[in-house]
Design a protein around this motif. Structure first.
Motif, short mmCIF file in Angstrom:
data_model
loop_
_atom_site.label_atom_id
_atom_site.label_comp_id
_atom_site.label_asym_id
_atom_site.label_seq_id
_atom_site.Cartn_x
_atom_site.Cartn_y
_atom_site.Cartn_z
N ALA A 58 0.83 -1.18 0.21
CA ALA A 58 -0.09 -0.06 -0.04
C ALA A 58 0.83 1.18 -0.16
CB ALA A 58 -1.03 -0.20 1.30
N TYR A 59 0.47 2.28 -0.69
CA TYR A 59 1.29 3.63 -0.75
C TYR A 59 1.75 4.09 0.60
CZ TYR A 59 3.19 7.56 -2.76
OH TYR A 59 4.37 8.56 -3.19
N ILE A 60 0.69 3.88 1.48
CA ILE A 60 1.17 4.58 2.74
C ILE A 60 2.32 4.34 3.51
CG2 ILE A 60 -0.32 3.13 4.05
CD1 ILE A 60 -0.38 6.95 4.61
N CYS A 61 2.82 3.06 2.97
CA CYS A 61 3.93 2.52 3.71
C CYS A 61 5.30 3.49 3.58
CB CYS A 61 4.33 0.99 3.14
SG CYS A 61 3.20 -0.26 3.56
N HIS A 62 5.33 3.89 2.20
CA HIS A 62 6.21 4.90 2.03
C HIS A 62 6.34 5.86 2.93
CE1 HIS A 62 8.84 7.82 -0.01
NE2 HIS A 62 7.65 8.36 -0.49
N PRO A 63 5.39 6.96 2.99
CA PRO A 63 5.59 8.04 3.80
C PRO A 63 5.76 7.46 5.24
CG PRO A 63 3.16 7.86 2.95
CD PRO A 63 4.27 6.95 2.23
N LEU A 85 2.25 12.84 5.52
CA LEU A 85 1.46 13.49 4.65
C LEU A 85 2.12 13.95 3.39
CD1 LEU A 85 -0.65 15.26 7.29
CD2 LEU A 85 -1.56 13.11 6.10
N HIS A 86 3.24 13.60 3.31
CA HIS A 86 4.06 14.53 2.30
C HIS A 86 3.79 14.27 0.63
CE1 HIS A 86 6.79 10.79 1.61
NE2 HIS A 86 6.82 11.43 0.63
N ASP A 87 3.16 13.30 0.37
CA ASP A 87 2.40 13.10 -0.95
C ASP A 87 1.33 13.41 -1.06
OD1 ASP A 87 5.10 12.64 -2.26
OD2 ASP A 87 5.04 10.55 -1.42
N VAL A 88 0.49 13.60 -0.07
CA VAL A 88 -1.09 13.74 -0.43
C VAL A 88 -1.22 14.96 -1.36
CG1 VAL A 88 -1.66 12.56 1.80
CG2 VAL A 88 -1.62 15.02 1.63
N ALA A 152 14.87 12.38 3.66
CA ALA A 152 14.21 11.28 3.96
C ALA A 152 13.41 10.46 2.88
CB ALA A 152 13.41 11.20 5.35
N ASP A 153 12.74 11.15 2.04
CA ASP A 153 11.86 10.70 1.07
C ASP A 153 12.74 10.22 0.15
OD1 ASP A 153 9.76 10.39 -0.69
OD2 ASP A 153 10.12 12.34 -1.55
N ARG A 154 13.90 11.08 -0.30
CA ARG A 154 14.86 10.30 -1.43
C ARG A 154 15.48 8.94 -0.75
NH1 ARG A 154 16.73 11.23 -6.53
NH2 ARG A 154 14.63 12.49 -6.98
N HIS A 156 14.21 6.92 1.20
CA HIS A 156 13.26 5.73 0.99
C HIS A 156 13.21 5.32 -0.36
CE1 HIS A 156 9.70 3.22 1.42
NE2 HIS A 156 10.41 2.61 1.98
N ASN A 157 12.98 6.20 -1.29
CA ASN A 157 12.90 5.73 -2.52
C ASN A 157 14.06 5.27 -3.19
OD1 ASN A 157 10.41 7.01 -3.04
ND2 ASN A 157 11.11 8.92 -3.44
N MET A 158 15.21 5.54 -2.73
CA MET A 158 16.58 4.83 -3.02
C MET A 158 16.59 3.59 -2.61
SD MET A 158 18.36 6.94 -5.09
CE MET A 158 19.92 5.98 -4.96
MN MN Z 1 7.40 10.42 -1.44
#
Ligand code: MN
Length: 722
Positions: A58-63, A85-88, A152-154, A156-158
């Motif tokens: 689920a997407y929410i895992c990422h944030p 909430l950073h991507d909402v 932190a977003d980057r 986790h994306n990495m």
């Molecule tokens: Mn993000």
């Protein structure tokens, strides 16, 4: 057994993550704040419902994962909520307004900030402008938490690049190395920086990474025995000396090993030749004592000891470094530092997030960023070293610049407060000269719009367009200012010359003459007097109103009269500063009847044989002179008129001893001289005097009159104008 298996099956990845987040948060936040974060989670999960990551989660895992890594750095509650909430705003229909209503303006602003950075991300593809993108990032993240969330977003994306194509992975990795790792470095967050670098290295060069990784693992295994020997030797020695210190083997990260091999052109075994350890303790003093003990244990290599505690490195890095010759002759690299120093080295600016108390809500994050800088400054001060690195850092963190995009994705740097006109001239003078309007992010806007970070600016030009003098009010860059001035000057010049010629011809006509009929030598003589290079220059000056056409015509034609004056008075004319505009080479007298001073409105009379006599506009003699003399001139004071100009004051004072002395000393206190005093009238009580004093101009005179009026002995004071 069966029950446990059931619950494991039922628990979704996000449940596990939120539990982990709450556990970390409970280490430093109170229950109310944690509840707020859970509320943000529920809100975010609902907003992202139906969206999935590439991994299938689920997407929410990422944030939530992003929030966890920030919680590990002890980010405050609002920052954690913003991370969740950073991507909402970007990816769901939820608006900034809604977030503000549901949570707080602070949280909404943070999420909005992250969204804006994400947009830059997608716009700036050019590697060449990495430095500008980094600056733009820092400029936009006015609240540093925004940058932290983005980092932190980057991260986790990495960590979850997963199934992307190698090409896409490489592109993202390149960007991470160009933009994000240096930002983490700049903020002193080495922990995040090293993680980003390692992940990027792996994504860019999977093969090299794999080879190096296994080689390093193998080398570490081989070295284990020696590492253990050294570690226990150090521990024993510290114990014997009664010093408390935690010893740990230091593993260099793969990316820096790779960099070392690449840049120093050395083999892996050479990189690995060194055995590295860190020793942590509580007190600065202990660091030095540990150093002494260690130097006693193994022989230090001369010249390799560095005291970065007394002389910190950039961004406040503090530690003692030394290299020793260990057992079997292996070199040992040792770093000794306090836990505080280590925290600073690993987390940089984030080391200041630690909450001091729960009711500390008024303390703003920015204040803590400043605190960080202040700490660096303190460290630097005690080291007595140059403050240059702090200045660089300050510039980076709080830039005085704005960064905007051209339509093609190029980045233009401008000073804060710059407008579209500045932008246009920065791109090209021709674009500036021809701009008529502009689009910002596709919206039509007026030219005087001030630019903000991250805007995409498109200037609309037209062939017929010309710079407007009013633009000078809207530009702040030197280039725009001088370009506009330059254009207007050239444009005006020809017009001014034409006008000047017409005005001069008109005056000459009265004398039944033409400009062509005047001899070259005469014109040249005049040009010399008025200090002009060419006739055009003189005509331009007439056109611009700096010279009076009447006087120029007189000087061109009646030089016999002027010659007489000049012969008698040539020295005086040369030396005397210009008082009336455009009267170079003429004799100017200020009328004694009304005594005009700079700032007064004035009128001039041309008197053959006498030159120009200047009267006050209100002078009573004017009417008579006007009747007699038709050659009256509309004159102006020269801007730079300097000198001592006499003025007359009529003053009524109490007739008592010392009155006049008080008046005199007051006047002289204000840098004025009394030239003459005449008693006009007096009785027992009142004395009326006429005082002639010298002043610089009207302002000076007004100041003197005001001061005199304040004196108790002064009853009335007026200026006399004939
Ligand atoms: Mn993000």
């Amino acid at each position: 057994m069966l029950e446990e298996a059931d619950t494991i099956e039922l628990e979704r990845p996000q449940d596990q993550l939120i539990r982990r987040l709450c556990a970390t948060l409970s280490g430093y936040l109170d229950q109310n704040q944690i509840n707020d974060c859970i509320r943000a989670y529920e809100f975010g999960a609902a907003a992202h419902a139906g969206q999935f990551r590439k991994s299938g989660e689920a997407y929410i895992c990422h944030p939530v994962a992003v929030a966890i890594s920030l919680a590990e750095m002890r980010m405050d509650a609002s920052g954690i909520m913003a991370a969740i909430l950073h991507d909402v705003i970007e990816d769901t229909p939820v608006s900034k307004k809604e977030l503000a209503k549901e949570f707080s303006v602070e949280v909404a602003e943070l999420v909005d900030g992250v969204t804006k950075l994400t947009k830059i991300d997608s716009k700036s593809h050019a590697e060449a402008q990495a430095e500008n993108v980094r600056k733009m990032f820092l400029a936009m993240g006015k609240d540093l938490r925004v940058i932290m969330v983005k980092l932190a977003d980057r991260l986790h994306n990495m960590q979850t690049l997963g199934v992307m194509t190698p090409e896409k992975k490489r592109r993202i990795a390149r960007e991470t190395l160009d933009i994000y790792a240096p930002i983490a470095n700049r903020l002193g967050m080495n922990n995040i920086r090293h993680k980003l670098e390692a992940l990027s290295f792996e994504a860019m060069y999977p093969l090299r990474y794999a080879v190096l990784n296994s080689a390093v693992k193998k080398a570490r295994g081989n070295r284990r025995k020696i590492v253990d020997i050294i570690e226990s030797a150090i521990k024993n020695r510290l114990e014997q000396a009664g010093l408390r210190g935690d010893v740990s083997g230091r593993e260099k990260n793969l990316y820096s090993i790779y960099q070392k091999m690449l840049h120093k052109k050395i083999s892996l075994s050479a990189v690995f030749d060194v055995y590295a350890f860190r020793i942590f303790c509580d007190e600065v003093d202990t660091c030095y004592r540990i150093l002494g003990v260690i130097h006693n244990l193994y022989k230090p290599i001369p010249g390799r000891f560095k005291d970065y505690i007394a002389l910190p490195k950039a961004k406040g890095y503090q530690s003692l470094h030394t290299i020793l010759i260990g057992p079997y002759g292996v070199p040992i690299e040792i770093q000794i530092r306090t836990h505080d120093m280590h925290r600073m080295a690993e987390s940089g600016i984030a080391a200041h997030w630690l909450y001091k108390s729960d009711d500390d809500k008024t303390e703003k994050f920015q204040a803590r960023a400043n605190e960080w800088l202040r700490d660096l400054l303190e460290i630097q001060k005690s080291a007595g070293d140059s403050l240059e690195f702090i200045d660089n850092l300050k510039v980076d963190l709080f830039p005085q610049e704005v960064f905007v995009f051209t339509p093609k994705g190029g980045i233009v740097k401008l000073p804060r407060g710059a407008t579209i006109i500045d932008f246009a001239y920065t791109v090209h003078t021709d674009i500036g000269n021809a701009c008529v309007s502009a689009r910002i992010d596709k919206q039509l806007v007026p030219l005087q719009t001030k630019l903000e970070n991250g805007m995409t600016v498109e200037v609309i030009t037209a062939l017929w367009a010309r710079p407007n003098p009013l633009w000078l009010n809207y530009v702040i860059t030197a280039k725009a200012r001088s370009s506009i001035r330059n254009y207007l000057k050239h444009f005006k010049q020809q017009e001014a010359i034409n006008l000047g010629r017409r005005l001069l011809e008109k005056e000459l006509q009265v004398m039944h003459l033409h400009l062509e009929s005047i001899s070259e030598t005469r014109i040249k003589a005049l040009l010399k007097i008025v200090a002009k290079q060419s006739l055009d220059e003189l005509l331009e000056d007439i056109g611009l109103g700096n010279k009076m056409p009447f006087l120029i015509a007189k000087q061109l034609t009646q030089d016999d009269i002027n010659a007489n004056i000049k012969l008698n008075d040539s020295d005086h004319i040369k030396k005397a500063p210009l008082v009336i505009k455009g009267t170079e080479g003429m004799v100017v007298t200020l009328a004694k009847c009304c005594r005009p001073i700079p700032g007064d409105s004035i009128i001039g009379f041309f008197n053959p044989g006498k030159g120009i006599v200047v009267h006050h506009h209100e002078c009573r003699n004017n009417n008579e002179v006007r009747k007699k003399n038709t050659s009256w001139l509309d004159v102006e004071w020269d801007q730079n008129a300097v000198g001592e100009f006499p003025a007359d004051l009529r003053i009524e004072i109490l007739n008592q001893r010392g009155s006049l002395a008080t008046i005199a000393s007051t006047i002289s206190e204000l840098n004025s001289n009394i030239e003459n005093v005449t008693v006009v009238d007096q009785d027992d009580r009142v004395c009326v005097d006429l005082i002639t004093l010298t002043v610089k101009d009207r302002v000076h005179l007004a100041k003197i009159m005001r001061r005199l009026k304040e004196l108790s002995i002064v009853l009335k004071i007026t200026r006399v104008k004939a």
